[in-house]
Design a protein around this motif. Structure first.
Motif, mmCIF file in Angstrom:
data_model
loop_
_atom_site.group_PDB
_atom_site.id
_atom_site.type_symbol
_atom_site.label_atom_id
_atom_site.label_comp_id
_atom_site.label_asym_id
_atom_site.label_seq_id
_atom_site.Cartn_x
_atom_site.Cartn_y
_atom_site.Cartn_z
ATOM 1 N N ASP A 33 0.799 -1.217 0.000
ATOM 2 C CA ASP A 33 0.000 0.000 0.000
ATOM 3 C C ASP A 33 0.838 1.275 0.000
ATOM 4 O OD1 ASP A 33 1.047 -0.086 2.520
ATOM 5 O OD2 ASP A 33 -0.871 -0.053 3.582
ATOM 6 N N SER A 34 2.172 1.150 0.042
ATOM 7 C CA SER A 34 3.020 2.349 -0.013
ATOM 8 C C SER A 34 4.391 1.954 -0.542
ATOM 9 C CB SER A 34 3.152 2.991 1.366
ATOM 10 O OG SER A 34 3.991 4.121 1.318
ATOM 11 N N ASN A 44 1.341 -2.378 4.661
ATOM 12 C CA ASN A 44 0.533 -3.576 4.447
ATOM 13 C C ASN A 44 0.882 -4.222 3.103
ATOM 14 O OD1 ASN A 44 -1.832 -5.306 5.217
ATOM 15 N ND2 ASN A 44 -2.576 -4.522 3.258
ATOM 16 N N LEU A 45 1.107 -5.512 3.151
ATOM 17 C CA LEU A 45 1.340 -6.317 1.942
ATOM 18 C C LEU A 45 0.138 -7.240 1.774
ATOM 19 C CD1 LEU A 45 3.076 -7.449 -0.404
ATOM 20 C CD2 LEU A 45 4.115 -8.999 1.282
ATOM 21 N N SER A 67 12.630 -11.575 3.918
ATOM 22 C CA SER A 67 14.027 -11.558 3.459
ATOM 23 C C SER A 67 14.884 -11.157 4.641
ATOM 24 C CB SER A 67 14.197 -10.572 2.291
ATOM 25 O OG SER A 67 14.003 -9.240 2.733
ATOM 26 N N SER A 68 16.147 -10.993 4.409
ATOM 27 C CA SER A 68 17.056 -10.631 5.504
ATOM 28 C C SER A 68 16.825 -9.217 6.010
ATOM 29 C CB SER A 68 18.510 -10.789 5.036
ATOM 30 O OG SER A 68 18.762 -9.931 3.920
ATOM 31 N N THR A 69 16.104 -8.370 5.231
ATOM 32 C CA THR A 69 15.878 -6.971 5.637
ATOM 33 C C THR A 69 14.401 -6.626 5.797
ATOM 34 O OG1 THR A 69 15.900 -6.282 3.306
ATOM 35 C CG2 THR A 69 17.993 -6.187 4.508
ATOM 36 N N ILE A 70 13.515 -7.567 5.495
ATOM 37 C CA ILE A 70 12.078 -7.293 5.607
ATOM 38 C C ILE A 70 11.485 -8.232 6.653
ATOM 39 C CG2 ILE A 70 9.867 -7.226 4.404
ATOM 40 C CD1 ILE A 70 11.368 -6.716 1.820
ATOM 41 N N GLU A 71 10.884 -7.656 7.707
ATOM 42 C CA GLU A 71 10.316 -8.444 8.801
ATOM 43 C C GLU A 71 8.793 -8.449 8.705
ATOM 44 O OE1 GLU A 71 11.662 -7.086 12.564
ATOM 45 O OE2 GLU A 71 13.798 -7.070 11.995
ATOM 46 N N VAL A 72 8.208 -9.581 9.099
ATOM 47 C CA VAL A 72 6.747 -9.711 9.138
ATOM 48 C C VAL A 72 6.287 -9.472 10.573
ATOM 49 C CG1 VAL A 72 4.776 -11.236 8.759
ATOM 50 C CG2 VAL A 72 6.771 -11.333 7.222
ATOM 51 N N LEU A 95 -0.468 -9.008 5.216
ATOM 52 C CA LEU A 95 0.726 -9.062 6.054
ATOM 53 C C LEU A 95 1.121 -7.638 6.428
ATOM 54 C CD1 LEU A 95 2.944 -11.607 4.054
ATOM 55 C CD2 LEU A 95 1.255 -12.101 5.830
ATOM 56 N N THR A 96 1.488 -7.435 7.686
ATOM 57 C CA THR A 96 2.068 -6.169 8.122
ATOM 58 C C THR A 96 3.570 -6.344 8.172
ATOM 59 O OG1 THR A 96 0.103 -5.654 9.444
ATOM 60 C CG2 THR A 96 2.101 -4.405 9.930
#
Length: 330
Positions: A33-34, A44-45, A67-72, A95-96
């Motif tokens: 969303d951004s 939000n994904l 990924s190694s830089t994106i957290e859920v 997903l947030t």
């Protein structure tokens, strides 16, 4: 030759089945969303899958990171909706996510496993990109102090216990001070409230009733009788008019009334003068009044009190019935 023909037939069947499945429109998408956020912000994904309702497709299993830089941060359960097209459904999962690394971040492709009859295949989403911006730092100022925590306004609920505690402590200190002062003066700690003082005319009329019931003139106690009537009127005058009649002579008492004009009527003043003068003759000159004088003296005393009393209709409703009645001394 027969083997090659068999393989060609199998490949043809697979291609036909795959075409049939694809014809029923299977689509997978990953939408954010951004595309620009500050470091540490959350976005939000949304993962969407359009598929026929007779096809089994497994959603990807997502852990605590993409990924190694994106957290859920949070995952919603799968929501299924029926589409307008026949036998088509849409499955959505939200997903947030967040990232604490600045720069371009890429959400990798998510794979969905397809199972249709004996056909197995994989569907992938396209990668999604967003850019993480770091906070601008003014390097010209050099090192600065860390900002203090923001002080939120104090609420009434927070201060109420302190207010009640202060009131309780104040009450205890006041009681302790009061207790010490009363003990020093040798006085009781708790004192009953003083009984309200009766109106002067109520006291006077009650005393005249008592004198009437005793009938002292019939027992030859004439002097005592006239002294009691005189003292009753003098006490009434002190309480009602603030004239020191108990200390004044009859002449001084009458003059005190004359100096204060319109305090009582002339008739009431004459009645008072006759009662006090006759009482003085009996007490000091040993004068022996006629029997009718006894009756007239008490009757005039009743009249004087009733005519000069301070009006209080509720308190005197019963006493007022005496006005105009003769006093029976027999």
């Amino acid at each position: 030759m027969r083997g090659l023909k068999y393989i060609a037939v199998v490949i043809g069947l697979v291609l036909v089945q795959t075409a049939a499945v694809q014809a029923q429109r299977i689509q997978a998408r990953a939408v954010i969303d951004s595309t620009n956020i500050l470091i540490g912000d959350q976005i939000n994904l949304r993962i969407e899958l359009d598929q026929p309702n007779n096809v089994t497709i497994e959603f990807p299993v997502i852990g605590d990171s993409l990924s190694s830089t994106i957290e859920v941060i949070e995952q919603s359960p799968l929501d299924t909706f029926e589409l307008d097209e026949a036998n088509q459904i849409k499955i959505i999962q939200n997903l947030t996510i967040t990232s604490f690394d600045s720069g371009k971040q890429v959400v990798p492709s998510l794979q969905f496993r397809l199972q249709y009859d004996e056909l197995a295949d994989t569907i992938e989403t396209l990668p999604a990109e967003f850019f993480v911006h770091s906070m601008p730092i003014d390097t010209t100022k050099g090192p600065v102090d860390i900002k203090k925590p923001y002080e939120a306004p104090v609420t009434l609920k927070e201060v109420t216990p302190y207010i009640l505690g202060a009131i309780l402590i104040g009450a205890l200190l006041f009681f302790l001070f009061y207790y010490i002062q009363r003990r020093r003066k040798n006085q009781p700690i708790f004192v009953k409230p003083a009984k309200p003082k009766e109106p002067p005319h109520i006291v006077a009329l009650r005393e005249l009733d008592r004198i009437k019931e005793e009938k002292l003139w019939q027992t030859e106690e004439i002097k005592t009788y006239y002294s009691l009537v005189s003292d009753t009127l003098r006490t009434y005058i002190e309480d009602r008019f603030n004239i020191q009649a108990m200390e004044y002579t009859t002449h001084e008492t009458i003059r005190a009334f004359e100096e204060r004009e319109n305090l009582i009527s002339q008739k009431s003043l004459e009645e008072l003068k006759n009662i006090l003068s006759l009482s003085d003759l009996v007490k000091f000159a040993k004068y022996n009044p006629l029997p009718d004088d006894h009756n007239l003296t008490l009757m005039n005393a009743y009249f004087f009190v009733n005519q000069t009393k301070q009006e209080d209709k509720k308190a005197d409703q019963q006493k007022d019935e005496r006005d105009g009645e003769d006093v029976d001394l027999k």
